[in-house]
Design an enzyme around this catalytic site. Structure first.
Site, mmCIF file in Angstrom:
data_model
loop_
_atom_site.group_PDB
_atom_site.id
_atom_site.type_symbol
_atom_site.label_atom_id
_atom_site.label_comp_id
_atom_site.label_asym_id
_atom_site.label_seq_id
_atom_site.Cartn_x
_atom_site.Cartn_y
_atom_site.Cartn_z
ATOM 1 C CG HIS A 165 -1.102 0.006 -6.249
ATOM 2 N ND1 HIS A 165 -0.971 -0.524 -7.414
ATOM 3 C CD2 HIS A 165 -1.338 -1.078 -5.423
ATOM 4 C CE1 HIS A 165 -1.024 -1.838 -7.261
ATOM 5 N NE2 HIS A 165 -1.233 -2.120 -6.273
ATOM 6 C CG HIS A 168 -5.924 -8.175 -3.450
ATOM 7 N ND1 HIS A 168 -5.974 -8.895 -4.526
ATOM 8 C CD2 HIS A 168 -4.686 -7.530 -3.737
ATOM 9 C CE1 HIS A 168 -4.963 -8.549 -5.352
ATOM 10 N NE2 HIS A 168 -4.111 -7.604 -4.838
ATOM 11 C CG ASP A 184 -4.234 -5.338 -0.339
ATOM 12 O OD1 ASP A 184 -5.350 -5.027 -0.386
ATOM 13 O OD2 ASP A 184 -3.258 -5.468 -1.220
ATOM 14 C CD GLU A 242 -3.629 -1.533 -0.690
ATOM 15 O OE1 GLU A 242 -3.617 -1.980 -2.065
ATOM 16 O OE2 GLU A 242 -2.848 -1.350 0.029
#
Length: 381
Positions: free
Chosen positions: A284, A185, A183, A209
């Site tokens: 998610h 983010h 991730d 991600e």
């Protein structure tokens, strides 16, 4: 059957639940929340509830249209999340009324188990190895980790090497037959994301991600074209219209959140849209039990489903955990990294109403941290 009451409950660690009651005693539960803005969503639910009182709860699609479009100004995380939780609860009522799980009402199951993954942090390579090993021993076949914490606009060679070191530690602990998702983010600039994607590609992440912020979606086509790593995004996209350009850009994995993107009704439509682009669905869900229950119902009936996030033991859950507000934890008893399908009606979970009401009396005021760079300027969290 008519809706007679809509209530909300602010429950630790950072969740908001809603309860819809009918005049026939059938009750549905939902989870409408924006993490860090739960009180704002609670107010939105109260406003939307004015319309629902006195309505037939089984007219779910009609209610979804009115709740999302009837106020003229549309969209955004607060409204979409408020609608999502109400939508969960209406589907829960429908399932209980018809004596069937929600996935049966959506066309029936296409699978008997749903693969889930566990979150393992990603701050220290030595600690990461222990965390990944613990999840492997618990039976999980996939984990997700952060690539980095606070990230400079253009990372140094040492910063990029540190990302590679952490992902390498996870890969070595997992071996070649399990998966690691990474991730970003939204913490990296587009240039930084390209650099990291290139550096970790040999480690074969399941997906990377949110390599870009949602407002940088116009840059997704170039980023996707620059790498063979599967790109995932969507936790901060709230409907089909927002997913369309991301899917057209070639993302491999769509990640709508069942508590943000309009609930079960809209996420099933996002999944169908993703299927036309050859993209997989990986909802998610670092949230609570009702959001996860809704996610699993969609997963059981979605052909292009990939894997499901869940929050058991996640670092946010300090004052309560995924099982704290359930009468029976069995639906979330994962075996070999899989959640098994049940025939339980509605969302398939029984909420401990007494525990929820008790928790709401203390509530919470969770806020995400605000990060700053060394020079004092704002940094993406």
């Amino acid at each position: 059957m008519k809706i007679v009451r809509v209530e909300t409950f602010l429950v630790p660690p950072r969740w908001l639940f809603c309860r819809i009651e009918t005049d026939e005693g059938v009750v549905g539960w939902g989870e409408p929340v924006v993490e860090g803005r739960a009180e704002v969503v609670r107010a939105a639910v109260d406003v939307l509830a004015e319309y629902l009182i006195g309505q037939d709860p089984l007219r779910i699609q009609d209610h979804w249209q009115v709740l999302t479009k009837g106020g003229f100004y549309r969209g955004g995380p607060v409204l979409s999340s408020a609608v999502a939780g109400l939508d969960h609860a209406l589907w829960d009522i429908a399932g209980k009324t018809y004596g069937a799980p929600v996935h049966a009402l959506l066309g029936g199951a296409v699978r008997d188990t749903v693969r889930v993954y566990a979150w393992v942090g990603g701050d220290e390579p030595s600690r990461l190895t222990d965390e990944v090993t613990a999840q492997v021993e618990a039976g999980f076949t996939a984990v997700k980790m952060n690539a980095a914490g606070r990230t400079d606009p253009i990372g140094t060679p040492a910063a990029t090497a540190a990302v590679v070191e952490r992902v390498t530690a996870a890969r070595e602990a997992l071996g070649p037959h399990r998966d690691v998702a990474v991730d970003l983010h939204g913490r990296f600039t587009p240039a930084g994301a390209r650099r990291v994607l290139h550096a970790i590609a040999p480690l074969h992440p399941l997906f990377v991600e949110e390599p870009l912020l949602p407002e940088q979606g116009h840059l997704l086509p170039g980023l996707v074209a620059s790498t063979g790593v599967p790109i995932a995004t969507g936790e901060r996209l709230y409907g089909r219209a927002e997913f369309l350009p991301a899917l057209a850009a070639g993302i491999a994995v769509a990640q709508p959140d069942l508590s943000h993107a309009g609930g079960i009704s809209e996420v099933t439509r996002i999944a169908a849209l993703a299927e036309t682009y050859g993209a997989q669905l990986a909802p998610h869900c670092p949230l609570g039990p009702i959001s996860l229950a809704a996610s699993l119902q969609v997963a059981f009936c979605t052909p292009n489903f990939l894997i499901q996030e869940q929050s058991l033991g996640i670092h946010y859950n300090k004052d309560a955990d995924l099982l704290s507000y359930l009468m029976d934890p069995e639906p979330f008893r994962f075996t070999d990294g899989q959640a098994r399908r049940t025939g339980l009606p509605g969302l398939g979970v029984s909420v401990d109403e007494d525990a929820v009401r008790a928790a709401d009396r203390s509530g919470h005021a969770w806020r995400n941290p605000v990060w700053r760079h060394a020079d004092g300027s704002f940094a993406e969290w």
